[in-house]
Each structure stands twice: as structure tokens, then as C-alpha cells.
Design an enzyme around this catalytic site. Structure first.
Site, PDB file in Angstrom:
ATOM      1  N   ARG A 128       1.310  -1.578   0.043  1.00  0.00           N
ATOM      2  CA  ARG A 128      -0.236   0.065   0.157  1.00  0.00           C
ATOM      3  C   ARG A 128       0.494   1.327  -0.167  1.00  0.00           C
ATOM      4  O   ARG A 128       0.716   2.233   1.158  1.00  0.00           O
ATOM      5  CB  ARG A 128      -1.204  -0.109   1.534  1.00  0.00           C
ATOM      6  N   ASP A 136      -4.419  -0.552  -6.188  1.00  0.00           N
ATOM      7  CA  ASP A 136      -5.236  -1.352  -4.367  1.00  0.00           C
ATOM      8  C   ASP A 136      -6.219  -1.391  -4.001  1.00  0.00           C
ATOM      9  O   ASP A 136      -7.571  -0.785  -4.086  1.00  0.00           O
ATOM     10  CB  ASP A 136      -4.764  -0.001  -3.190  1.00  0.00           C
ATOM     11  N   TYR A 234      -0.506   1.165   8.997  1.00  0.00           N
ATOM     12  CA  TYR A 234      -1.499   0.153   9.333  1.00  0.00           C
ATOM     13  C   TYR A 234      -1.439   0.488  11.138  1.00  0.00           C
ATOM     14  O   TYR A 234      -0.537   0.684  11.917  1.00  0.00           O
ATOM     15  CB  TYR A 234      -1.570  -1.363   9.318  1.00  0.00           C
TER      16      TYR A 234
HETATM   17  P1  NAD Z   1      -8.321  -1.513   7.886  1.00  0.00           P
HETATM   18  O1  NAD Z   1      -9.480  -1.910   7.587  1.00  0.00           O
HETATM   19  O2  NAD Z   1      -6.543  -2.578   8.595  1.00  0.00           O
HETATM   20  O3  NAD Z   1      -8.545  -1.242   9.699  1.00  0.00           O
HETATM   21  C1  NAD Z   1      -9.633   0.164   9.076  1.00  0.00           C
HETATM   22  C2  NAD Z   1      -9.002   0.825  10.553  1.00  0.00           C
HETATM   23  O4  NAD Z   1      -9.792   0.349  12.069  1.00  0.00           O
HETATM   24  C3  NAD Z   1      -7.707   0.930  10.755  1.00  0.00           C
HETATM   25  O5  NAD Z   1      -8.045   2.740  10.058  1.00  0.00           O
HETATM   26  C4  NAD Z   1      -7.377   1.573  11.588  1.00  0.00           C
HETATM   27  O6  NAD Z   1      -6.285   2.218  12.382  1.00  0.00           O
HETATM   28  C5  NAD Z   1      -8.768   1.391  12.720  1.00  0.00           C
HETATM   29  N1  NAD Z   1      -8.318   0.535  14.251  1.00  0.00           N
HETATM   30  C6  NAD Z   1      -7.493   0.118  14.425  1.00  0.00           C
HETATM   31  N2  NAD Z   1      -6.921  -1.023  15.489  1.00  0.00           N
HETATM   32  C7  NAD Z   1      -8.101   0.281  15.818  1.00  0.00           C
HETATM   33  C8  NAD Z   1      -9.419   0.352  17.745  1.00  0.00           C
HETATM   34  N3  NAD Z   1      -8.183  -0.422  18.775  1.00  0.00           N
HETATM   35  N4  NAD Z   1     -10.510   1.249  17.629  1.00  0.00           N
HETATM   36  C9  NAD Z   1     -10.698   1.986  16.386  1.00  0.00           C
HETATM   37  N5  NAD Z   1     -10.369   1.935  14.842  1.00  0.00           N
HETATM   38  C10 NAD Z   1      -9.316   1.099  14.779  1.00  0.00           C
HETATM   39  O7  NAD Z   1      -7.112  -0.623   6.960  1.00  0.00           O
HETATM   40  P2  NAD Z   1      -7.470   0.094   5.946  1.00  0.00           P
HETATM   41  O8  NAD Z   1      -8.282   0.428   5.776  1.00  0.00           O
HETATM   42  O9  NAD Z   1      -7.425  -0.936   4.736  1.00  0.00           O
HETATM   43  O10 NAD Z   1      -6.019   1.217   6.219  1.00  0.00           O
HETATM   44  C11 NAD Z   1      -6.103   1.919   6.876  1.00  0.00           C
HETATM   45  C12 NAD Z   1      -4.463   3.046   6.789  1.00  0.00           C
HETATM   46  O11 NAD Z   1      -3.538   2.294   5.790  1.00  0.00           O
HETATM   47  C13 NAD Z   1      -5.225   3.977   5.787  1.00  0.00           C
HETATM   48  O12 NAD Z   1      -5.971   4.689   6.328  1.00  0.00           O
HETATM   49  C14 NAD Z   1      -3.908   4.471   5.046  1.00  0.00           C
HETATM   50  O13 NAD Z   1      -3.137   5.078   6.273  1.00  0.00           O
HETATM   51  C15 NAD Z   1      -3.531   3.118   4.738  1.00  0.00           C
HETATM   52  N6  NAD Z   1      -3.617   3.399   3.075  1.00  0.00           N
HETATM   53  C16 NAD Z   1      -2.178   3.111   2.484  1.00  0.00           C
HETATM   54  C17 NAD Z   1      -2.616   3.450   0.934  1.00  0.00           C
HETATM   55  C18 NAD Z   1      -1.347   3.817   0.018  1.00  0.00           C
HETATM   56  O14 NAD Z   1      -0.421   4.622   0.230  1.00  0.00           O
HETATM   57  N7  NAD Z   1      -1.686   3.454  -1.037  1.00  0.00           N
HETATM   58  C19 NAD Z   1      -3.419   3.186   0.548  1.00  0.00           C
HETATM   59  C20 NAD Z   1      -4.555   2.227   1.602  1.00  0.00           C
HETATM   60  C21 NAD Z   1      -4.879   2.689   3.257  1.00  0.00           C
END
Ligand code: NAD
Length: 385
Positions: A128, A136, A234
Site C-alpha cells: 500500500r 489497491d 496500518y
Molecule cells: P484496516 O481495514 O486494516 O483497518 C481499518 C481501521 O481500523 C484502520 O483505520 C485502523 O487504524 C483502525 N483500527 C485499528 N485498531 C483500532 C481500534 N482499536 N479502534 C478503532 N479503530 C481501530 O485499514 P485500511 O482502511 O485498509 O487502511 C488503513 C490505512 O492504511 C489507511 O488509512 C492508510 O493510512 C493506509 N493505506 C495506505 C494506502 C496507500 O498509501 N496506498 C492505501 C490504503 C491504505
């Protein structure tokens, strides 16, 4: 190269890996694309549209797989019920596979792919990083899930969402609490806001506060954990002590909340429990929980994956594969992401993937009879002990 697009065999899967619009990008590089009859039906794409875009339609799955160099799918290869053969056995030996694999949950499948010397790319392991954003798949499918979760909740709610000032009085807006504001959580916030809800959200990653506010939602303030993020952006697994504090902060809000959409996940781990049964009792009867972490164990301890249950007057929904409930756009997004990966792997006719490249290396799981992804090989050998 002969590229095969099968009809998905897993029950309830309506998406198709490649939509007709993407075919010219493959065909202009002299690749031949064969599509199984009906592959696009679930997502609204007819065989005729594939033919017009330059594909050959094949009615027998064996004939589709035969002589293929590359198979592109959505769901990991599974048992083909009408053929009584596993799709991994239908992929020709030493051919290439692109699609979901869920390798940690599909140990037997990984073994089959190794035995058949298949070069398998798992789309959930595309790094990512900024350079791979247009590939993605996880973000695309999470976007669809976050949107659909709000609609599921609205279908179950007993009240309207927006503030309405009518001759019969003022109807207050519904309040949504979004737990976890990654890709699906942010989309859930945006969708609930568009419907006129009052939205609150929480995520332990510090960057998220501004993103939540920019969507017009309020951020649930609480003491943030110190060591919260991996190098890849993450969330890290939080301590039980932090989760206890988080549950307290959530609990204080529950009596005023109509809908909770929980999306909290920690990559490769069980989802954190943010809603206990005692907390569900604090919600008003008629409230709705949509637990998008259902398949990872659930953020609510009562969630049952794939089911909607009612406890203490509260509906608890644990939807799985929500993307397949919006197959037209989910297929469009998946197809665009996967075609971009395909072009990255095969930029020109005759050019083979560069296995030293970060993106290629990240998502290639098996090759030449071995597991080539260090993360997967360590995790699987740890399981074997
Ligand atoms: P995910 O589906 O793994 O998790 C969902 C959310 O749950 C995350 O935002 C995480 O912080 C949150 N979480 C974890 N523990 C928690 C808790 N105890 N209480 C509340 N929330 C909690 O994550 P996702 O949505 O697939 O991606 C998360 C992050 O990854 C993105 O926001 C970004 O920073 C990064 N990302 C980067 C890229 C990129 O650069 N290409 C693309 C996608 C995501």
C-alpha cells in the site's frame, strides 16, 4: 499470452475480474482474452459486450483454462462444484494467477499452487505505497463496503436520518458512531453525512482526526496510544489496557447513538473487541450495529459473520463480502486495479514481470514451486511449528 477470465464459482460472488472496457488494454499488446460464458452476468456485463471488446467466449470451463498462460479471478481458486475439481487443478502447470488468495487462511490452496509451480499474485498483498495506489484492490473493496454498510443500517433502522423541520414538528437527525476510520470507515462517514446524519468517529491513528473532521464528522477525543502505526500506515495491535479505555469512551456515547458502524482491524490479527454484550445493552432498542470486521472475528463480541441477529433490542449485522452486493461498481473498480497490476507486470509484449520490483515482490506468493513471499512463508511455517 492467453488470458482466461472464469465465471466465479463461490456462492454469492457476483463480481467479475475483468470488465469488457479493460480488454483493449490487453488485446492491443497481442494478448488473447478468453472469457467463460456468463462470467459478467452477475455484474451486468453480457457475453456480447465481451465479444465486442475483442474476447472469445468459451462455454466449457475446462476449455477456458486449457492452454491459458494467465488466469485472472476475484475469489481464491475453490472447488468447482459442477466439475468436481478444484480450480487450482484447472490452472495449467507453471501458468500465472492473479486474484485474491487469502494465503494465511488457505494453506491447502497455497500447497496446490506450489505443487503446480504456479506463479500466484495475491491482490491483497499489493504493497500500500503511493506508486501502487491505482492497484489497491483492498481500498476499492473497502470503499464499497463502507458505503453499503450505511445503506444496510438505514434499511434496518426504525427512524429517518436527516434533521427535518416539518409542520408536524422537528425530527432530530440520527446519530452514527463510526469505529475505525480507515478506507471503509471514512466512506461510511461520508455516506452517512450525505444522508444528513450526525456522525462521530474514532481511530487510534493520529492522522485520522483531521480526515474525520474534513468530512464534517466529530472526532471522539480520548487519550491516544503512543505506538500506534506500522511503517506501512496500518494500525498496530493495541494493548488490552488501551482497548479498555477505548471501550469506556465508546460506552459513554452509546445511549445517544442510533447506529454503530465498526470497521476496526489490525492487519493479520483478530479484530479488536470494541463492543461487549454489556455495551450493547446501553444502546437504545431499535439501534443497529453493522460490524464490518465480522470476518476477522468482529468488533462486537455478539457478531455472527454472515448473519443479522437481534439482542437486547439491537440489530447486530455481520455482513460478509459486501462488495458482491454492489457488483457493477465493485467489478469496475476491481477490474481497473487488476488491469493496472497486469500492465505493471507485463508492460510490453514479451516483457516478463520484474520480480525484484517492490510491488511485484510484495504480492507474488508462489513461484516455481516455492513460497516466495517472506511474510507468508514465515507465518505458515510458524503455524506448522
Ligand atoms: P484496516 O481495514 O486494516 O483497518 C481499518 C481501521 O481500523 C484502520 O483505520 C485502523 O487504524 C483502525 N483500527 C485499528 N485498531 C483500532 C481500534 N482499536 N479502534 C478503532 N479503530 C481501530 O485499514 P485500511 O482502511 O485498509 O487502511 C488503513 C490505512 O492504511 C489507511 O488509512 C492508510 O493510512 C493506509 N493505506 C495506505 C494506502 C496507500 O498509501 N496506498 C492505501 C490504503 C491504505
Amino acid at each position: 499470452m492467453r488470458i482466461a477470465i472464469p465465471r466465479e464459482v463461490v456462492a454469492g460472488e457476483t463480481r467479475v475480474a475483468i470488465i469488457p472496457e479493460m480488454l483493449p488494454l490487453m488485446i492491443r499488446d497481442k494478448h488473447q482474452v478468453v472469457v467463460e460464458t456468463g462470467a459478467g452476468h452477475g455484474a451486468g456485463f453480457s457475453d456480447d459486450e465481451y465479444v465486442e471488446a475483442g474476447a472469445v467466449i468459451v462455454s466449457q470451463p475446462q476449455a477456458l483454462y486449457e492452454d491459458s498462460d494467465l488466469v485472472i479471478k476475484v475469489q481464491p481458486p475453490a472447488m468447482h462444484s459442477s466439475l468436481q475439481r478444484h480450480e487450482a487443478e484447472l490452472i495449467p502447470e507453471a501458468a500465472t494467477y492473479i486474484g485474491f488468495l487469502a494465503p494465511l487462511a488457505n494453506r491447502e490452496l497455497i500447497k496446490m499452487l506450489m505443487e503446480r509451480k504456479i506463479t500466484a499474485f495475491s491482490v491483497e498483498y499489493i504493497p500500500r505505497i503511493t506508486r501502487a495506489q491505482s492497484m489497491d484492490v483492498l481500498s476499492s473493496m473497502s470503499t464499497v463496503a463502507g458505503y453499503k454498510a450505511v445503506l444496510l443500517a438505514t434499511g434496518r433502522m426504525r427512524k429517518m436520518i436527516p434533521l427535518l423541520m416539518t409542520a408536524a414538528g422537528t425530527i432530530p437527525p440520527a446519530t452514527f458512531l463510526i469505529l475505525g476510520a480507515g478506507v471503509s470507515g471514512l466512506q461510511a462517514i461520508a455516506t452517512a453525512k450525505r444522508l444528513g446524519a450526525k456522525v462521530e468517529a474514532f481511530d487510534p491513528r493520529p492522522l485520522v482526526r483531521e480526515q474525520v473532521k474534513s468530512l464534517g464528522a466529530s472526532f471522539v477525543e480520548m487519550e491516544m496510544p503512543e505506538d500506534v502505526e506500522t511503517a506501512g500506515g496500518y494500525a498496530k495491535e493495541q494493548s488490552e489496557q488501551f482497548l479498555e479505555k477505548e471501550r469506556e469512551a465508546i460506552r459513554a456515547r452509546l445511549p445517544r447513538v442510533d447506529v454503530v458502524i465498526s470497521t476496526a482491524q489490525v492487519f493479520g490479527k483478530r479484530a479488536p473487541v470494541l463492543l461487549t454484550e454489556a455495551m450493547v445493552r446501553d444502546l437504545r432498542p431499535g439501534s443497529v450495529i453493522v460490524d464490518l470486521a465480522a470476518e476477522q472475528g468482529g468488533n462486537c463480541e455478539l457478531t455472527k459473520a454472515g448473519e443479522t441477529i437481534e439482542r437486547h433490542g439491537v440489530s447486530i449485522m455481520g455482513p460478509v463480502n459486501l462488495a458482491a452486493t454492489v457488483p457493477v461498481d465493485a467489478s469496475r473498480m476491481y477490474s481497473k486495479n487488476v488491469t493496472t497490476l497486469f500492465k505493471h507486470l507485463y508492460p510490453k509484449p514479451g516483457v516478463m514481470p520484474d520480480f525484484a520490483d517492490e510491488i511485484v515482490k510484495g504480492c507474488c506468493i508462489t513461484r516455481a514451486g516455492e513460497i516466495v513471499n517472506a511474510q507468508i512463508s514465515t507465518a505458515l511455517s510458524r503455524e506448522t511449528g
